[in-house]
Design a protein around this motif. Structure first.
Motif, PDB file in Angstrom:
ATOM      1  N   TYR A  32       2.159 -10.928  -3.141  1.00 44.68           N
ATOM      2  CA  TYR A  32       1.442 -10.309  -2.019  1.00 44.68           C
ATOM      3  C   TYR A  32       0.105 -10.987  -1.761  1.00 44.68           C
ATOM      4  O   TYR A  32      -0.603 -11.383  -2.696  1.00 44.68           O
ATOM      5  N   TRP A  53      -0.659 -15.170  -0.963  1.00 46.68           N
ATOM      6  CA  TRP A  53       0.032 -14.833  -2.208  1.00 46.68           C
ATOM      7  C   TRP A  53       0.051 -15.990  -3.189  1.00 46.68           C
ATOM      8  O   TRP A  53      -0.023 -15.798  -4.393  1.00 46.68           O
ATOM      9  N   SER A  99      -1.702  -6.628   0.885  1.00 47.95           N
ATOM     10  CA  SER A  99      -0.952  -6.798   2.126  1.00 47.95           C
ATOM     11  C   SER A  99       0.399  -6.110   2.049  1.00 47.95           C
ATOM     12  O   SER A  99       0.978  -5.970   0.972  1.00 47.95           O
ATOM     13  N   ARG A 100       0.916  -5.708   3.199  1.00 48.24           N
ATOM     14  CA  ARG A 100       2.261  -5.127   3.256  1.00 48.24           C
ATOM     15  C   ARG A 100       3.347  -6.170   3.061  1.00 48.24           C
ATOM     16  O   ARG A 100       4.472  -5.836   2.741  1.00 48.24           O
ATOM     17  N   ARG A 101       3.034  -7.430   3.254  1.00 54.22           N
ATOM     18  CA  ARG A 101       4.058  -8.462   3.392  1.00 54.22           C
ATOM     19  C   ARG A 101       4.112  -9.345   2.152  1.00 54.22           C
ATOM     20  O   ARG A 101       3.096  -9.793   1.640  1.00 54.22           O
ATOM     21  N   TYR A 103       5.483 -12.791   0.077  1.00 57.38           N
ATOM     22  CA  TYR A 103       5.876 -14.202   0.188  1.00 57.38           C
ATOM     23  C   TYR A 103       5.455 -14.849   1.500  1.00 57.38           C
ATOM     24  O   TYR A 103       6.157 -15.725   2.025  1.00 57.38           O
ATOM     25  N   THR A 104       4.343 -14.440   2.030  1.00 61.72           N
ATOM     26  CA  THR A 104       3.876 -15.052   3.256  1.00 61.72           C
ATOM     27  C   THR A 104       2.362 -14.972   3.354  1.00 61.72           C
ATOM     28  O   THR A 104       1.750 -14.045   2.789  1.00 61.72           O
ATOM     29  N   ARG A 106       1.318 -15.139   6.489  1.00 59.87           N
ATOM     30  CA  ARG A 106       1.294 -14.814   7.916  1.00 59.87           C
ATOM     31  C   ARG A 106       1.181 -13.305   8.099  1.00 59.87           C
ATOM     32  O   ARG A 106       2.177 -12.614   8.308  1.00 59.87           O
ATOM     33  N   TRP A 107      -0.010 -12.805   7.963  1.00 55.99           N
ATOM     34  CA  TRP A 107      -0.267 -11.421   8.307  1.00 55.99           C
ATOM     35  C   TRP A 107      -1.647 -11.360   8.956  1.00 55.99           C
ATOM     36  O   TRP A 107      -2.470 -12.256   8.791  1.00 55.99           O
ATOM     37  N   GLU A 114      -2.560  -3.729   8.163  1.00 54.32           N
ATOM     38  CA  GLU A 114      -1.715  -4.736   7.532  1.00 54.32           C
ATOM     39  C   GLU A 114      -1.713  -4.615   6.010  1.00 54.32           C
ATOM     40  O   GLU A 114      -1.029  -5.370   5.338  1.00 54.32           O
ATOM     41  N   ASP A 116      -1.264  -1.972   2.628  1.00 54.44           N
ATOM     42  CA  ASP A 116      -0.662  -0.672   2.316  1.00 54.44           C
ATOM     43  C   ASP A 116      -1.151  -0.046   1.018  1.00 54.44           C
ATOM     44  O   ASP A 116      -0.761   1.081   0.699  1.00 54.44           O
TER      45      ASP A 116
END
Length: 128
Positions: A32, A53, A99-101, A103-104, A106-107, A114, A116
């Protein structure tokens, strides 16, 4: 359950340095992106810095670029914020967030939605 716990805040004079730490437990830390935000009294929470990440990319608000450095240690499940040349306007409660995302990198790093998971915050006070 994922928990983030900040530490390292305090009262310092203008021009001093502080290093904030954020220990993350639960979940898979290394996949993350992470960010630091701050909130001064009577103001909205604002973006300070973020790190991808992989740790290979970092991002900063204009107000702190060149003075603050974000880093992470995936072995220690921790993210840090080195703050140099502190100013009175840096006074705020500082929060780390995940971050919520996965392996990226791009947030939308400056948007609180964005992220959590949030820590409880640590107070930084800079006297002039």
């Amino acid at each position: 359950q994922v928990q983030l716990v900040e530490s390292g805040g305090g009262l310092v004079q203008a021009g001093d340095s502080l290093r904030l730490s954020c220990a993350v437990s639960g979940g898979t830390f290394s996949v993350y992106g992470l960010g630091w935000f701050r909130q001064a009294p009577g103001k909205e929470r604002e973006f300070v810095a973020a790190i991808a990440w992989s740790g290979g990319s970092t991002y900063y608000a204009d107000s702190v670029r060149g003075r603050f450095t974000i880093s992470r240690d995936n072995a220690e499940n921790a993210v840090y914020l080195q703050m140099n040349s502190l100013k009175s306007e840096d006074t705020a409660v500082y929060y780390c967030a995940r971050s919520r995302r996965m392996y990226t990198d791009r947030w939308d790093k400056e948007e609180t939605d964005e992220y959590d998971r949030w820590g409880q915050g640590t107070q930084v006070t800079v006297s002039s």
